[in-house]
Design a protein around this motif. Structure first.
Motif, PDB file in Angstrom:
ATOM      1  N   SER A   1      27.434  41.637  36.446  1.00  0.00           N
ATOM      2  CA  SER A   1      27.356  40.136  37.079  1.00  0.00           C
ATOM      3  C   SER A   1      28.107  39.291  36.447  1.00  0.00           C
ATOM      4  O   SER A   1      28.708  38.544  36.704  1.00  0.00           O
ATOM      5  CB  SER A   1      26.091  39.831  37.281  1.00  0.00           C
ATOM      6  N   LYS A   2      27.627  39.431  34.877  1.00  0.00           N
ATOM      7  CA  LYS A   2      28.590  38.530  33.862  1.00  0.00           C
ATOM      8  C   LYS A   2      29.915  39.447  33.907  1.00  0.00           C
ATOM      9  O   LYS A   2      30.869  38.151  33.346  1.00  0.00           O
ATOM     10  CB  LYS A   2      28.129  39.108  32.399  1.00  0.00           C
ATOM     11  N   LEU A   3      30.176  39.991  33.892  1.00  0.00           N
ATOM     12  CA  LEU A   3      31.866  40.757  34.251  1.00  0.00           C
ATOM     13  C   LEU A   3      32.524  39.678  35.507  1.00  0.00           C
ATOM     14  O   LEU A   3      33.332  39.265  35.299  1.00  0.00           O
ATOM     15  CB  LEU A   3      32.026  41.595  34.443  1.00  0.00           C
ATOM     16  N   GLU A   4      31.314  39.104  36.329  1.00  0.00           N
ATOM     17  CA  GLU A   4      32.203  38.699  37.282  1.00  0.00           C
ATOM     18  C   GLU A   4      32.057  37.334  37.473  1.00  0.00           C
ATOM     19  O   GLU A   4      32.603  36.733  38.108  1.00  0.00           O
ATOM     20  CB  GLU A   4      31.585  38.813  38.753  1.00  0.00           C
ATOM     21  N   GLY A   5      31.198  37.059  36.375  1.00  0.00           N
ATOM     22  CA  GLY A   5      30.921  35.569  36.005  1.00  0.00           C
ATOM     23  C   GLY A   5      32.328  35.256  34.952  1.00  0.00           C
ATOM     24  O   GLY A   5      32.983  34.221  34.947  1.00  0.00           O
ATOM     25  N   MET A   6      33.048  35.851  34.643  1.00  0.00           N
ATOM     26  CA  MET A   6      33.999  35.660  33.703  1.00  0.00           C
ATOM     27  C   MET A   6      35.411  35.792  34.346  1.00  0.00           C
ATOM     28  O   MET A   6      35.751  34.493  34.119  1.00  0.00           O
ATOM     29  CB  MET A   6      34.106  37.013  32.955  1.00  0.00           C
ATOM     30  N   PHE A   7      35.604  36.136  35.837  1.00  0.00           N
ATOM     31  CA  PHE A   7      36.672  35.644  36.037  1.00  0.00           C
ATOM     32  C   PHE A   7      36.115  34.218  37.391  1.00  0.00           C
ATOM     33  O   PHE A   7      37.593  33.733  37.662  1.00  0.00           O
ATOM     34  CB  PHE A   7      36.524  36.927  37.799  1.00  0.00           C
ATOM     35  N   THR A   8      34.914  34.481  37.982  1.00  0.00           N
ATOM     36  CA  THR A   8      34.566  32.791  38.626  1.00  0.00           C
ATOM     37  C   THR A   8      34.849  31.681  37.068  1.00  0.00           C
ATOM     38  O   THR A   8      35.755  30.244  37.628  1.00  0.00           O
ATOM     39  CB  THR A   8      33.142  32.686  38.472  1.00  0.00           C
ATOM     40  N   ASP A   9      35.035  31.873  35.548  1.00  0.00           N
ATOM     41  CA  ASP A   9      35.122  30.787  34.923  1.00  0.00           C
ATOM     42  C   ASP A   9      36.977  30.894  34.702  1.00  0.00           C
ATOM     43  O   ASP A   9      37.016  29.663  34.494  1.00  0.00           O
ATOM     44  CB  ASP A   9      34.307  30.743  33.629  1.00  0.00           C
ATOM     45  N   MET A  10      37.172  31.875  35.156  1.00  0.00           N
ATOM     46  CA  MET A  10      38.955  31.761  35.297  1.00  0.00           C
ATOM     47  C   MET A  10      39.539  30.324  36.526  1.00  0.00           C
ATOM     48  O   MET A  10      40.546  29.978  35.614  1.00  0.00           O
ATOM     49  CB  MET A  10      39.195  32.937  35.095  1.00  0.00           C
ATOM     50  N   LYS A  11      39.488  30.681  37.102  1.00  0.00           N
ATOM     51  CA  LYS A  11      38.558  30.464  38.369  1.00  0.00           C
ATOM     52  C   LYS A  11      38.869  28.647  38.011  1.00  0.00           C
ATOM     53  O   LYS A  11      39.469  27.254  38.027  1.00  0.00           O
ATOM     54  CB  LYS A  11      38.549  30.890  39.762  1.00  0.00           C
ATOM     55  N   THR A  12      37.476  28.458  37.654  1.00  0.00           N
ATOM     56  CA  THR A  12      36.882  27.185  37.815  1.00  0.00           C
ATOM     57  C   THR A  12      38.299  26.199  36.713  1.00  0.00           C
ATOM     58  O   THR A  12      38.050  24.849  36.364  1.00  0.00           O
ATOM     59  CB  THR A  12      35.802  26.820  37.046  1.00  0.00           C
ATOM     60  N   SER A  13      38.810  27.147  35.613  1.00  0.00           N
ATOM     61  CA  SER A  13      39.019  26.725  34.116  1.00  0.00           C
ATOM     62  C   SER A  13      40.980  26.161  34.807  1.00  0.00           C
ATOM     63  O   SER A  13      41.369  25.568  34.307  1.00  0.00           O
ATOM     64  CB  SER A  13      39.833  27.445  33.574  1.00  0.00           C
ATOM     65  N   GLN A  14      41.470  26.691  36.079  1.00  0.00           N
ATOM     66  CA  GLN A  14      42.407  26.707  36.588  1.00  0.00           C
ATOM     67  C   GLN A  14      42.131  24.923  37.331  1.00  0.00           C
ATOM     68  O   GLN A  14      42.952  23.562  36.741  1.00  0.00           O
ATOM     69  CB  GLN A  14      42.413  27.274  37.390  1.00  0.00           C
ATOM     70  N   ASP A  15      41.217  24.759  38.284  1.00  0.00           N
ATOM     71  CA  ASP A  15      40.802  23.747  38.709  1.00  0.00           C
ATOM     72  C   ASP A  15      40.561  22.277  37.695  1.00  0.00           C
ATOM     73  O   ASP A  15      41.120  21.247  37.716  1.00  0.00           O
ATOM     74  CB  ASP A  15      39.460  23.481  39.561  1.00  0.00           C
ATOM     75  N   THR A  16      39.767  22.968  36.820  1.00  0.00           N
ATOM     76  CA  THR A  16      39.298  21.616  35.639  1.00  0.00           C
ATOM     77  C   THR A  16      40.618  21.635  34.857  1.00  0.00           C
ATOM     78  O   THR A  16      40.717  20.224  34.929  1.00  0.00           O
ATOM     79  CB  THR A  16      38.281  22.421  34.904  1.00  0.00           C
ATOM     80  N   MET A  17      41.686  22.441  34.854  1.00  0.00           N
ATOM     81  CA  MET A  17      43.251  21.666  34.235  1.00  0.00           C
ATOM     82  C   MET A  17      44.327  20.839  35.057  1.00  0.00           C
ATOM     83  O   MET A  17      44.236  20.089  34.614  1.00  0.00           O
ATOM     84  CB  MET A  17      43.718  23.167  33.522  1.00  0.00           C
ATOM     85  N   GLN A  18      44.275  21.294  36.507  1.00  0.00           N
ATOM     86  CA  GLN A  18      44.596  20.223  37.421  1.00  0.00           C
ATOM     87  C   GLN A  18      43.856  18.755  37.390  1.00  0.00           C
ATOM     88  O   GLN A  18      44.890  18.005  37.133  1.00  0.00           O
ATOM     89  CB  GLN A  18      44.332  21.152  38.502  1.00  0.00           C
ATOM     90  N   GLY A  19      42.703  19.213  37.274  1.00  0.00           N
ATOM     91  CA  GLY A  19      41.858  17.067  37.530  1.00  0.00           C
ATOM     92  C   GLY A  19      42.786  16.560  36.107  1.00  0.00           C
ATOM     93  O   GLY A  19      42.544  15.791  35.737  1.00  0.00           O
ATOM     94  N   PHE A  20      42.390  18.073  34.212  1.00  0.00           N
ATOM     95  CA  PHE A  20      42.766  16.755  33.426  1.00  0.00           C
ATOM     96  C   PHE A  20      44.196  16.500  33.719  1.00  0.00           C
ATOM     97  O   PHE A  20      44.296  14.745  33.493  1.00  0.00           O
ATOM     98  CB  PHE A  20      42.470  17.925  32.673  1.00  0.00           C
TER      99      PHE A  20
END
Length: 733
Positions: A459-478
């Motif tokens: 579950s935590k390993l999958e959470g790491m992939f989720t964070d990577m995707k969320t980070s991409q979206d965050t950077m676009q917004g920034f």
């Protein structure tokens, strides 16, 4: 019709008796006796079988059945005694041919005699419990011919001698042997057994006992097995050609006992050619032959299995404890995979996919892989090596195949939670540096791990992939919020990691350059504005940077460095020379990291963008650093790695082990509570057994640790001890 009287008819017997000729029986028998002799002398063509049948019929009808039967016995006996003499007189090889010929004639004659005496066979013989004509003929042949003093032993010796000649390579008359053996079987199975089979098995045992002893002294193991296999096949063929089918199991049993069972241990341990040599040299054909021969005898396969297990455990132990082989984790795991491939191939090609051998192999791997406490770390490092980008000549399909094989090794690990700890660290580095061969390969391995260990494991390993995707979206917004300001600032890419999902990192202090610090603050303001109630901590020890640099003669390069290295290099924009103390004070990078960074910037040939005074491989506190104006590289982009051990250092290893032990405590407690909740009352030993069973898919809990967790639960009033039996625990609801 009904008015007519009923008429009764009566048939009366003759008033006078039919008187037979007093010599009727004698005369009739003489006719029949003559006919029987003519049949035996092969002069039956002139006989009237209809008339003979009628004569025999009338004799039985007129109560002379006894005379007819005893006359038949007497006539046949005297004739068969004559036949026996002619067979006895046959010399050498003609003996069996004469016996065969006379037997064929006797059978033909017996058929004709039975036809003539058919009425006696069907009426008189059953009523008087006599032996039927055909059976009588066989019994008389047995007693007067086969069991005559001069024929019985000679026949037995002749048959055994012919078999012996065939065994030594001579060509024999198999048709004649088939006929003689069939004759013995026709005379009754007991005749076949006593007159041939028993002595045949006895001399065969002597023959194979002697031959096996000769072979074991002069042949290697492979040759011995070939000769044994050939002998077995010869005996099976011999049975199919001219012996009774029931003899196959008996004669093969003799060969198995004398040639296999008696020498099993000697063959398996034979010097320079036994089982271990076959395993080492991948002699699939010899191994297959040994398997197929040894499986015929009791304990045969267990001997092979035990030796294979002992050998694999010994070689595996050497492999995982040899200090030379522990230097390279990737090579260490590759050798394990090669070893597994080797034995899988042996089991499939030579041992017929035998499950018991596969289980023995698995238990051997479990044994020796877990002898090395670093196996979980090394397997994770191996995966890391295969999942990084830039592997030459390795396609995604190849990576998938390797991952499947690694999963087999993973199953053997008793400390799967230790693997998880290392895997999480290595996965984090791959994701954050963008150095994974493909996201599909990464996710494929996580699916395999989830299938093996369940959702909680991944579950935590999958959470790491989720964070990577969320980070991409965050950077676009920034970037969208920054607008035109972005052109004036360095490019910043931030990956926001959820604290619980990623490996625990100590927040290492580091003073970022002012140009970067301002941009980081803008991102902080943007992120906290978008997400209330969150806290950001910069992990400068995990980042990377691309710097554009111009050296003395105008040569320009783009340097790919770590965040720490960037902080060091940017100090040289304001000063040509920096001492170690000045760099340490300005950056506040932890000492161990600072020394490694400076070493990689100044001491690695081809990557030395700084110069060190005095020149040496190690960094000292009185060193001074300058920009290397002479630096040049044939590549525009130059990646400068950090000098770091691939394996963990001893302190790091201890720290990881400590974290693993801490993580195990709540898991053990949760298992104890689950068990006690359902069982209510349980003794100490059963709790330990149940907890071990529940947790063995992740790790093997130490009984001492389980005891400590029970004590802790008693202190916190989850459990209580029984007042009488102190080893009995009760669950407190």
């Amino acid at each position: 019709m009904s008015n007519q009287k009923k008429r009764n008819f009566q048939i009366e017997a003759y008033r006078h008796r039919v008187v037979l000729d007093p010599k009727y029986a004698e005369k009739t028998w003489k006719v029949l006796e003559h006919a029987i002799r003519e049949i035996y002398n092969r002069n039956a063509s002139g006989l009237s079988f209809e008339e003979l049948y009628r004569n025999a019929y009338n004799m039985v009808l007129h109560k002379f059945g006894d005379k007819l039967y005893s006359g038949l016995v007497s006539t046949m006996t005297s004739h068969l005694k004559e036949i026996a003499k002619s067979i006895e007189a046959a010399q050498g090889g003609l003996f069996l041919e004469e016996l065969n010929r006379k037997w064929a004639e006797h059978n033909k004659a017996l058929q004709m005699i039975r036809d003539i005496l058919m009425y006696m066979d069907r009426t008189f013989i059953p009523c008087n419990r006599k032996t039927p004509v055909h059976e009588l003929g066989l019994n008389l042949w047995r007693d007067n011919v086969i069991h005559s003093i001069k024929i019985q032993t000679r026949l037995q010796d002749t048959l055994l001698e012919i078999v012996q000649r065939e065994r030594t390579g001579e060509v024999i008359n198999r048709g004649l042997m088939r006929n003689i053996i069939k004759m013995l079987m026709d005379l009754g199975f007991s005749v076949y057994q006593e007159d041939f089979e028993k002595p045949f098995l006895e001399v065969s045992a002597d023959f194979y006992r002697g031959e096996s002893q000769h072979f074991i002294e002069c042949c290697d193991c492979g040759d011995y097995l070939k000769k044994t296999e050939r002998r077995l096949n010869e005996e099976i063929e011999r049975v199919s050609q001219y012996l009774d089918a029931k003899s196959e199991a008996k004669i093969t049993s003799v060969v198995e006992k004398e040639m296999i069972k008696s020498h099993m241990h000697q063959l398996v341990h034979m010097e320079n050619s036994g089982l271990v040599n076959m395993l080492v040299d991948d002699k699939y054909e010899d191994l297959g032959r040994m398997y197929n021969l040894f499986r015929r005898v009791s304990n045969g396969l267990s001997i092979i299995r035990d030796v294979m297990t002992s050998h694999t455990r010994d070689t595996g132990k050497q492999l995982v404890t040899d200090p030379e082989r522990l230097k390279d984790p990737v090579d260490f795991v590759q050798r394990l995979l090669d070893e597994k491939d080797k034995y899988d191939k042996i089991i499939s090609l030579a041992f017929n996919y035998d499950k018991t051998f596969q289980n023995a192999l698995n238990s051997s791997f479990v044994y020796f892989i877990n002898l090395n406490p670093r196996s979980p770390e090394y397997i994770s490092l191996f995966v890391d090596d295969k999942l990084r980008k830039g592997l030459k000549g390795v396609s995604e399909e190849d990576v998938e195949t390797v991952l499947d094989k690694v999963m087999i090794l993973f199953r053997y690990l008793q400390e799967k939670d230790v693997f998880e700890k290392y895997y999480k660290q290595h996965l984090a580095k791959r994701l954050l540096s963008g150095k994974s061969v493909s996201e599909d390969a990464e996710r494929s391995l996580i699916v395999k791990l989830k299938t093996e260990c369940g959702y909680q494991f991944t579950s935590k390993l999958e959470g790491m992939f989720t964070d990577m995707k969320t980070s991409q979206d965050t950077m676009q917004g920034f970037y969208a919020s920054m607008g035109s300001e972005m052109a004036e600032n360095p490019t910043l890419h931030v990956q926001v990691l959820t604290t619980g999902s990623w490996p625990t990192q100590l927040s290492a202090t580091c003073n970022l350059p002012p140009e970067i610090l301002g941009l980081c603050e803008k991102f902080r303001m943007y992120y906290l504005g978008a997400h209330s109630g969150r806290r950001l901590t910069w992990q400068t020890n995990m980042g990377t940077a691309d710097l554009k640099a111009t050296f003395g003669k105008g040569q320009k390069h783009e340097l790919n460095v770590s965040t720490y290295q960037m902080c060091i290099l940017m100090l040289f924009n304001s000063a040509d020379r920096q001492s170690y103390k000045e760099i340490e004070q300005a950056t506040e990078i932890p000492v161990s990291d600072l020394k490694r960074c400076l070493q990689s910037l100044a001491c690695v040939k081809g990557k030395n963008v700084l110069r060190k005074e005095p020149m040496s491989k190690n960094i000292a506190e009185n060193d001074t650093f300058l920009v290397n104006e002479q630096f040049t590289s044939k590549f525009y982009k130059v990646k400068i790695g950090t000098v770091v051990a691939q394996k963990e250092s001893e302190p790091e290893k201890q720290e990881t082990r400590q974290r693993v032990e801490e993580d195990r405590k709540p898991q053990i407690e949760a298992a104890i509570v689950r068990i006690m909740k359902s069982r209510r009352v349980l003794d100490h030993n059963n709790i330990v057994t149940e907890v071990t069973k529940q947790l063995q898919s992740r790790f093997l809990p130490n009984p001492v640790l389980i005891k400590k967790r029970i004590e802790s639960l008693i202190e916190r009033e989850f459990l209580e001890r029984d007042n009488v039996d102190r080893k009995l625990y009760r669950y407190l609801a």
